[in-house]
Design an enzyme around this catalytic site. Structure first.
Site, PDB file in Angstrom:
ATOM      1  N   ASN A  21       0.845  -1.193   0.000  1.00  0.00           N
ATOM      2  CA  ASN A  21       0.000   0.000   0.000  1.00  0.00           C
ATOM      3  C   ASN A  21       0.877   1.238   0.000  1.00  0.00           C
ATOM      4  O   ASN A  21       1.691   1.424   0.909  1.00  0.00           O
ATOM      5  CB  ASN A  21      -0.923   0.030   1.224  1.00  0.00           C
ATOM      6  CG  ASN A  21      -2.011  -0.995   1.154  1.00  0.00           C
ATOM      7  OD1 ASN A  21      -2.417  -1.426   0.083  1.00  0.00           O
ATOM      8  ND2 ASN A  21      -2.506  -1.408   2.306  1.00  0.00           N
ATOM      9  N   SER A  24       1.989   3.438   3.162  1.00  0.00           N
ATOM     10  CA  SER A  24       2.196   2.655   4.384  1.00  0.00           C
ATOM     11  C   SER A  24       3.650   2.669   4.817  1.00  0.00           C
ATOM     12  O   SER A  24       3.958   2.493   5.994  1.00  0.00           O
ATOM     13  CB  SER A  24       1.752   1.201   4.168  1.00  0.00           C
ATOM     14  OG  SER A  24       0.377   1.148   3.913  1.00  0.00           O
ATOM     15  N   LYS A  51      -0.439  -0.465  -4.353  1.00  0.00           N
ATOM     16  CA  LYS A  51      -1.855  -0.116  -4.262  1.00  0.00           C
ATOM     17  C   LYS A  51      -1.941   1.359  -3.896  1.00  0.00           C
ATOM     18  O   LYS A  51      -1.383   1.805  -2.893  1.00  0.00           O
ATOM     19  CB  LYS A  51      -2.579  -0.959  -3.219  1.00  0.00           C
ATOM     20  CG  LYS A  51      -4.078  -0.695  -3.227  1.00  0.00           C
ATOM     21  CD  LYS A  51      -4.837  -1.751  -2.469  1.00  0.00           C
ATOM     22  CE  LYS A  51      -6.325  -1.589  -2.701  1.00  0.00           C
ATOM     23  NZ  LYS A  51      -7.065  -2.651  -2.037  1.00  0.00           N
ATOM     24  N   GLY A 106     -15.376   0.496  -1.013  1.00  0.00           N
ATOM     25  CA  GLY A 106     -16.606   0.055  -1.650  1.00  0.00           C
ATOM     26  C   GLY A 106     -17.124   1.063  -2.650  1.00  0.00           C
ATOM     27  O   GLY A 106     -16.370   1.872  -3.199  1.00  0.00           O
ATOM     28  N   GLY A 135     -14.883  -0.297  -5.337  1.00  0.00           N
ATOM     29  CA  GLY A 135     -16.263   0.012  -5.679  1.00  0.00           C
ATOM     30  C   GLY A 135     -16.867  -0.834  -6.773  1.00  0.00           C
ATOM     31  O   GLY A 135     -17.962  -0.549  -7.245  1.00  0.00           O
ATOM     32  N   TYR A 156     -13.827  -6.817  -3.706  1.00  0.00           N
ATOM     33  CA  TYR A 156     -13.876  -7.134  -2.277  1.00  0.00           C
ATOM     34  C   TYR A 156     -15.318  -7.038  -1.780  1.00  0.00           C
ATOM     35  O   TYR A 156     -15.920  -8.026  -1.408  1.00  0.00           O
ATOM     36  CB  TYR A 156     -13.012  -6.165  -1.454  1.00  0.00           C
ATOM     37  CG  TYR A 156     -11.546  -6.219  -1.762  1.00  0.00           C
ATOM     38  CD1 TYR A 156     -10.749  -7.254  -1.279  1.00  0.00           C
ATOM     39  CD2 TYR A 156     -10.939  -5.235  -2.521  1.00  0.00           C
ATOM     40  CE1 TYR A 156      -9.397  -7.302  -1.551  1.00  0.00           C
ATOM     41  CE2 TYR A 156      -9.580  -5.272  -2.796  1.00  0.00           C
ATOM     42  CZ  TYR A 156      -8.816  -6.308  -2.309  1.00  0.00           C
ATOM     43  OH  TYR A 156      -7.483  -6.358  -2.578  1.00  0.00           O
TER      44      TYR A 156
END
Length: 175
Positions: A21, A24, A51, A106, A135, A156
């Protein structure tokens, strides 16, 4: 650095790819880690993807693309969560306040993800893989992500709301 290298080597037989990520790990720390991983990628041949967060500006994306090229990153996953609460259009201000701090993923991320994927597809080398995420709930969402320039899509939330059969439904409709 040794922890990430240990994970890379230990899970080599189980992982198809690895994701880091962006944000991070500070870039000045991440760079030397990726140099070391690149040496081991010759042996294990497992790709590493960055990501990206949904709130990434295009100016920052250009900087990250240069960083990724320099460090032999195979591609990007776009996008992770957003901090933007204005995207929760079906929630009342009280509900949004009760959600608390943290990223939102999402469906609220879809439009940001589509824009980022389109930008990446226009500004990255053609051999860098772009995985559209964030999403994707329906086959139309997945197709929109492919149309924006994603090579693959990753889901996801759709698993939670639709169950595992969603993969078959999406694959049947998408080109």
């Amino acid at each position: 650095m040794t922890d990430i290298l240990d994970l890379y080597c230990t899970f080599n037989n189980y992982a198809d790819y690895y994701t880091i990520n962006w944000g991070s790990i500070a870039p000045d720390i991440l760079g030397p880690i990726l140099i070391t991983l690149f040496q081991h990628k010759q042996e294990y041949k497992k790709p590493v993807f960055l990501k990206l967060p949904a709130d990434l500006t295009f100016e920052k994306a250009d900087e990250i693309i240069r960083f990724a090229i320099q460090h032999h990153i195979e591609g990007f996953i776009a996008c992770g969560p957003t901090q933007d609460r204005s995207l929760l259009t079906r929630s009342t201000p009280t509900e949004i306040n009760n959600i608390g701090a943290g990223g939102i993923s999402g469906l609220p991320v879809l439009q940001k993800s589509l824009k980022t994927v389109k930008y990446l597809s226009e500004h990255t080398p053609k051999d860098m893989l772009i995985i559209g995420a964030g999403g994707i709930i329906t086959s139309q969402d997945a197709q929109a992500m492919l149309d924006a320039g994603a090579h693959l899509v990753q889901i996801y939330s759709a698993f939670i709301y639709e169950g595992p059969y969603i993969v078959k439904r999406i694959a049947k409709v998408c080109k």
